[in-house]
Design a protein around this motif. Structure first.
Motif, short mmCIF file in Angstrom:
data_model
loop_
_atom_site.label_atom_id
_atom_site.label_comp_id
_atom_site.label_asym_id
_atom_site.label_seq_id
_atom_site.Cartn_x
_atom_site.Cartn_y
_atom_site.Cartn_z
N UNK A 361 47.18 37.41 49.69
CA UNK A 361 45.94 37.37 48.90
C UNK A 361 45.20 38.69 48.92
N UNK A 362 45.34 39.46 50.02
CA UNK A 362 44.59 40.71 50.16
C UNK A 362 44.85 41.67 49.01
N UNK A 363 46.04 41.60 48.43
CA UNK A 363 46.40 42.52 47.35
C UNK A 363 45.90 42.04 45.98
N UNK A 364 45.20 40.92 45.97
CA UNK A 364 44.74 40.35 44.70
C UNK A 364 43.22 40.31 44.58
N UNK A 365 42.55 39.68 45.58
CA UNK A 365 41.12 39.49 45.38
C UNK A 365 40.33 40.78 45.59
N UNK A 366 39.11 40.78 45.02
CA UNK A 366 38.23 41.96 45.03
C UNK A 366 38.90 43.18 44.40
N UNK A 367 39.72 42.92 43.41
CA UNK A 367 40.39 44.00 42.68
C UNK A 367 41.84 44.14 43.09
N UNK A 368 42.75 43.86 42.17
CA UNK A 368 44.19 43.90 42.47
C UNK A 368 44.66 45.32 42.77
N UNK A 369 45.90 45.42 43.28
CA UNK A 369 46.53 46.73 43.50
C UNK A 369 46.45 47.59 42.23
N UNK A 370 46.76 46.95 41.12
CA UNK A 370 46.82 47.68 39.86
C UNK A 370 45.45 48.24 39.46
N UNK A 371 44.39 47.46 39.71
CA UNK A 371 43.04 47.92 39.40
C UNK A 371 42.66 49.09 40.30
N UNK A 372 43.00 48.99 41.59
CA UNK A 372 42.68 50.10 42.51
C UNK A 372 43.40 51.38 42.10
N UNK A 373 44.65 51.25 41.71
CA UNK A 373 45.40 52.44 41.26
C UNK A 373 44.78 53.04 40.00
N UNK A 374 44.35 52.16 39.09
CA UNK A 374 43.72 52.63 37.86
C UNK A 374 42.44 53.41 38.18
#
Length: 391
Positions: A361-374
């Motif tokens: 779940x850590x890689x999804x909530x409060x902004x996914x991996x993809x959002x952080x990379x963006x």
């Protein structure tokens, strides 16, 4: 530059560590039994008992301003505390706190919502995510329409942490459709909405023990005085809430990973194959070494994000880095630890499988991996952050 904890920070860290070892870890088997029976991990009575013990040790409102009775230890100390508390999966939170954006409340709102929340008399949640609008705020559809001195809210929110238990919600809704459509950011407002005003929640079943809620607003009428902050200023409040939450995910991943890695080391020294402990096998040693390196790297990323916030600086870029790396580190470590334990790690005899489900779940909530990379890439490409600069 001084890359060491102060004596005060070390003292707090050790005190929290002892509290976790003495009061929380012994409850793990009970928590597992309750969760597997479909019950809450800890009863409200047990949680309050633990919070009282923590308060007697001086840990109440760790990051709450002193004017509200808190310790006001700062974000760095908050990160250190969370790393220690996350060494167990027992669902415990130190009392005396409130969501960071609730401090934007006016004096009347502070009396009605902030102070009761800090005192543990009320529970809150924050709601921005919708079925078609996670990190993409342009897709928010919940509307708030003015009617006299009230606003009428209609729409749905989903995956809301604490939504089933909350007495009130801080919810983001569109108040100026034209502004919102043109920018995707403007034209939204944050409202404080009591449950008794009419919104409903329903439990969302997940693969882990996290029990988020879906919230439904059907012509819910909210008085104008319940606007949090400024009209059409909800986007910035949402960013502030999420920005704080992001590096917190990294801190939690670090604490869990440290506990899991120690479990792997202990098991590798006991488990023998072909006459030798598997700790002597290079394949096992490399997994242990890689995990230790990644944990240490994540730790400094999280502490840097917290330190920056303590100094009143914008930490959003660093928070995204800490969240992205920390959450992936946690997933890597728990996977290796399960592999080192072999078949027994996959069973429910050990809590590794529980952590495995939680870590995903850590890689999804409060902004996914993809959002952080963006976010990280956009900051670099636009020149908001320069390569090689200290932050």
């Amino acid at each position: 530059m001084y890359l060491r904890l102060s004596e005060e920070q070390k003292m707090v860290q050790q005190t929290i560590r002892k509290f976790v070892e003495k009061e929380l870890i012994p409850l793990e088997n009970e928590v597992l039994r309750n969760e597997r029976a479909g019950k809450p991990g800890l009863s409200q009575e047990k949680l309050k008992e633990l919070q009282i013990k923590a308060k007697e040790s001086g840990f109440w409102g760790i990051n709450t301003p002193a004017e509200f009775g808190g310790a006001e230890l700062g974000q760095m100390m908050m990160a250190i505390v969370l790393m220690e508390v996350s060494k167990t999966f027992v669902p415990f939170k130190f009392g005396g706190t409130a969501d960071n954006i609730l401090y934007y409340a006016n004096e009347e709102q502070k009396k009605k919502y902030l102070i009761p929340t800090i005192n543990g008399e009320k529970k809150s949640c924050f709601a921005m995510t919708e079925p078609d609008a996670g990190s993409d705020t342009r897709n928010i559809k919940m509307m708030a329409v003015k009617d006299g001195n009230e606003w009428v809210l209609n729409g749905e929110k989903t995956f809301i942490t604490g939504g089933n238990e909350a007495d009130f919600v801080m919810v983001i809704a569109i108040t100026d459709k034209e502004k919102h459509q043109s920018s995707g950011r403007d034209g939204v407002t944050c409202f404080i909405v009591d449950r008794e005003m009419g919104w409903k929640s329903e439990y969302i079943d997940t693969m882990g023990e996290w029990g988020p809620a879906g919230l439904v607003f059907d012509n819910v009428r909210v008085p104008e005085e319940n606007i949090l902050g400024e009209i059409n200023g909800g986007y910035n409040l949402g960013l502030e809430w999420i920005g704080f939450a992001r590096w917190i995910v990294g801190a939690r991943a670090i604490g869990s990973a440290e506990r899991l890695l120690q479990m792997a080391i202990d098991y590798a020294k006991e488990r023998k194959t072909f006459g030798k402990p598997i700790a002597e096998r290079q394949a096992i040693q490399w997994q242990i070494a890689d995990s230790a390196v990644e944990i240490e790297a994540a730790k400094w990323l999280v502490l840097n994000a917290a330190f920056t916030l303590d100094n009143g600086e914008d930490n959003r870029h660093l928070a995204s880095i800490a969240k992205l790396y920390g959450s992936n580190m946690g997933n890597n470590v728990v996977d290796r630890v399960l592999q080192i334990h072999g078949g027994i790690g996959y069973t429910r005899e050990l809590p590794i499988e529980r952590w495995y489900r939680e870590a995903r779940l850590w890689r999804i909530y409060d902004g996914t991996d993809e959002i952080q990379r963006m976010i990280i890439a956009r900051n670099l490409i636009k020149g908001n952050v320069k390569i090689g600069q200290f932050m």
